[in-house]
Each structure stands twice: as structure tokens, then as C-alpha cells.
Design an enzyme around this catalytic site. Sequence first.
Site, short mmCIF file in Angstrom:
data_model
loop_
_atom_site.label_atom_id
_atom_site.label_comp_id
_atom_site.label_asym_id
_atom_site.label_seq_id
_atom_site.Cartn_x
_atom_site.Cartn_y
_atom_site.Cartn_z
N TYR A 49 33.99 43.97 41.87
CA TYR A 49 36.01 43.46 42.70
C TYR A 49 36.44 43.87 44.02
O TYR A 49 36.42 42.93 44.68
CB TYR A 49 36.89 44.03 41.74
CG TYR A 49 37.77 44.58 42.30
CD1 TYR A 49 39.23 42.78 41.49
CD2 TYR A 49 39.13 44.80 42.53
CE1 TYR A 49 40.21 42.28 41.69
CE2 TYR A 49 40.09 44.54 43.44
CZ TYR A 49 41.07 43.19 42.72
OH TYR A 49 42.46 42.85 42.86
N LYS A 76 36.03 40.91 46.86
CA LYS A 76 37.89 40.84 48.20
C LYS A 76 37.00 41.00 49.54
O LYS A 76 37.89 40.58 50.25
CB LYS A 76 38.59 42.06 47.28
CG LYS A 76 38.76 41.72 45.89
CD LYS A 76 39.97 40.93 45.69
CE LYS A 76 40.70 40.08 44.51
NZ LYS A 76 41.29 39.32 44.62
P1 NDP Z 1 46.36 39.45 36.85
O1 NDP Z 1 45.51 39.48 36.07
O2 NDP Z 1 47.97 39.90 35.97
O3 NDP Z 1 47.01 37.49 36.23
C1 NDP Z 1 45.70 37.07 36.32
C2 NDP Z 1 45.92 35.42 36.82
O4 NDP Z 1 44.82 34.47 37.56
C3 NDP Z 1 46.39 34.59 35.46
O5 NDP Z 1 47.26 33.91 35.45
C4 NDP Z 1 45.24 33.93 34.76
O6 NDP Z 1 45.23 32.97 33.69
C5 NDP Z 1 44.84 33.86 36.12
N1 NDP Z 1 43.08 33.59 36.39
C6 NDP Z 1 41.75 34.01 35.96
N2 NDP Z 1 40.76 33.77 35.99
C7 NDP Z 1 41.18 32.23 36.17
C8 NDP Z 1 40.59 31.77 36.41
N3 NDP Z 1 39.60 31.26 36.30
N4 NDP Z 1 40.99 30.43 37.01
C9 NDP Z 1 41.90 30.16 36.90
N5 NDP Z 1 43.55 30.71 37.21
C10 NDP Z 1 42.48 32.09 36.41
O7 NDP Z 1 46.83 39.64 37.64
P2 NDP Z 1 47.58 40.07 38.81
O8 NDP Z 1 49.08 39.12 39.26
O9 NDP Z 1 47.00 41.48 38.87
O10 NDP Z 1 46.67 39.97 40.09
C11 NDP Z 1 46.71 39.03 41.02
C12 NDP Z 1 45.82 38.17 41.73
O11 NDP Z 1 45.69 40.02 42.69
C13 NDP Z 1 43.95 39.08 41.73
O12 NDP Z 1 43.59 38.31 42.92
C14 NDP Z 1 44.49 40.54 42.11
O13 NDP Z 1 42.72 40.25 42.29
C15 NDP Z 1 44.66 40.04 43.53
N6 NDP Z 1 45.79 42.11 43.73
C16 NDP Z 1 45.94 42.85 42.80
C17 NDP Z 1 46.48 43.88 42.63
C18 NDP Z 1 47.00 44.06 40.97
O14 NDP Z 1 47.32 45.68 41.24
N7 NDP Z 1 47.89 43.77 40.47
C19 NDP Z 1 46.66 44.61 43.04
C20 NDP Z 1 45.43 43.42 44.54
C21 NDP Z 1 44.94 43.03 44.85
P3 NDP Z 1 44.05 33.20 32.50
O15 NDP Z 1 43.56 34.38 32.51
O16 NDP Z 1 44.77 32.33 31.30
O17 NDP Z 1 43.12 32.76 33.40
#
Ligand code: NDP
Length: 253
Positions: free
Chosen positions: A161, A165
Site C-alpha cells: 500500500y 501511494k
Molecule cells: P473504502 O474501502 O471505503 O472505499 C473504496 C472505494 O473504492 C469503494 O467505492 C470501492 O468500491 C472502490 N474500489 C475499490 N477497488 C476498485 C477498483 N478496482 N475500481 C474501481 N473502484 C474500486 O475506501 P476509503 O474511502 O477509506 O478510501 C478512499 C481512498 O482514500 C483510497 O484510495 C484510500 O487508499 C485513500 N486513503 C484512505 C484513508 C483512510 O484512512 N480511509 C487514508 C489515506 C488514504 P468496490 O469495492 O465496489 O469496487
Amino acid sequence: MQQPALTGASALVTGSSRGIGAAIARALAAQGANVCLNCSSEAGLQALAASAAELEREFGVKTCAVVGNVADPEDAKRLANETIDAFGTLDVLVNNAGITRDGLAVRMSDDDFAAVIDVNLKGTFNCCRAAVKPMMKQRRGRIVNLSSVVGIAGNAGQANYAASKAGVIGLTKSLAKELGSRNITVNAIAPGFIETDMTDALSDKQRDGLESAIALRRLGQAEEVAALAAFLASDSAAYITGQVIAIDGGMSL
Ligand code: NDP
């Protein structure tokens, strides 16, 4: 009365069925943008459709909802094309889709390493490449990539991860240099720990430990990250490009 900052703009937010992506889609719609929502699972389609209907009702914007895997270059092209078919242009791309497959590096499987790089880094590249062509023709565009503080500082148990990133940061800076002359800005957001499904897995002990390392003594909210993304997508951020903006309650101080 002043119009909202993104009135009439067209935005694609990947991974917007829940969490930070759903909050970003909402923040952009609240500023008047038409928004294309996305997730990769058919199971998420219902959530997309419900959010889309809500945004249309609440903010009077247009929406579309497209299931597609950002790690697949053909799906990434389809996402950009369907946004343009629905709204006429593609002005804002938010690369938010992301996954984790945590584990210590010595025990990490090839599949877990590859899956995280494929979605988080290659998926971001795929969508940028698909969006940049129409943005270059328009001679304007805003790209916002979701990185993480872990991409800057590293994290035990998240080698895949953190590498993905950190890669997003290099990609962001390179694209900012390539695309600045076309009036396209490319920035990254580096959130700390934000309350979403991704952080739900933390135990109470892990959460307490984390909170004591955060100057503001709490995890962040998706809406706080969304407000930053909406700012970077707006004209007020026209002179900001190639930057990585941490939003982590002071955790990285
Ligand atoms: P969630 O796991 O809550 O949501 C992830 C979203 O991405 C879902 O809508 C999921 O839907 C979608 N997704 C996953 N894989 C794919 C794919 N291959 N193609 C299209 N859509 C996809 O994540 P967060 O809201 O927590 O995180 C959002 C972003 O922020 C990410 O990039 C994460 O790395 C980053 N981030 C989050 C942090 C946190 O603390 N939450 C901290 C730092 C960064 P589905 O499963 O149906 O595909």
C-alpha cells in the site's frame, strides 16, 4: 447571488460507492458539478444508484453511475468516455478508488502485492491517461489523486500500500510537469487515518494508539477530505499543481 464554484463542470470520481469517494462526489455536486460515480463491484451498483438519485434531487445536478475496474485500462477509457457522453466534457478527475491487502512483507503473497499496485497506482495512471486526452483538447482540467501519509512515511504491514501511494506521488508530480502548459493541474491528497470501511478493521487498542499520535486526537472524517478535493477542483486552486497536501490532523508533524 454567486454561483457555486463548479457550476456546469463535469467530474468523474472513481471508487465513489462509499467512504471518501462518496463524500467527494457529494462535495463536488454541492458545488454544482455533474458527477459520474463509479465502483468495481456489481454489489456496489445499488449504492451508486442511490447516491446518484440523492445528488440529483438535492443539488439539481446531472449524474451517471458506471461499474468498472480502474485497474483495467479498457474500463478506465470507458469511464472517461461515459462521463463525456453524459455531460459533454470531462473537467475534473478524482482518482479515489483504492484497496488494502495488509501483511508483513516477508509473508506477503505476490497476489497481494500486485493487486494493491494494480488498483491504487496503475488504476490511477489508467484513469489519468484516459482523461488527459479530452482535457488537453479542452485546454483545461483538474486531476486530484488520493495518496496517503503512509506513502510519505511508510508503515509496517503495508509495504504494498505504501509503495502504491508513494508511486501516486511520483505520478502526480510528473503529470503536473507534463500537463501544466495545457492548463491542467494535478495534485495529490495525503490523508492520515479517516473514518471509513477501510479503517473500520482497526481494533480499539490500535485506534487508541493512533489517536494519541494525532495532534488533533481524533481520526478524520470523509467530509473533511472531500472539502479539500472540492477546493483543488475549483478555480480558486488554479495556481496549485504538483503538490501533495496532507490532511491528517497533524499526525505527520
Ligand atoms: P473504502 O474501502 O471505503 O472505499 C473504496 C472505494 O473504492 C469503494 O467505492 C470501492 O468500491 C472502490 N474500489 C475499490 N477497488 C476498485 C477498483 N478496482 N475500481 C474501481 N473502484 C474500486 O475506501 P476509503 O474511502 O477509506 O478510501 C478512499 C481512498 O482514500 C483510497 O484510495 C484510500 O487508499 C485513500 N486513503 C484512505 C484513508 C483512510 O484512512 N480511509 C487514508 C489515506 C488514504 P468496490 O469495492 O465496489 O469496487
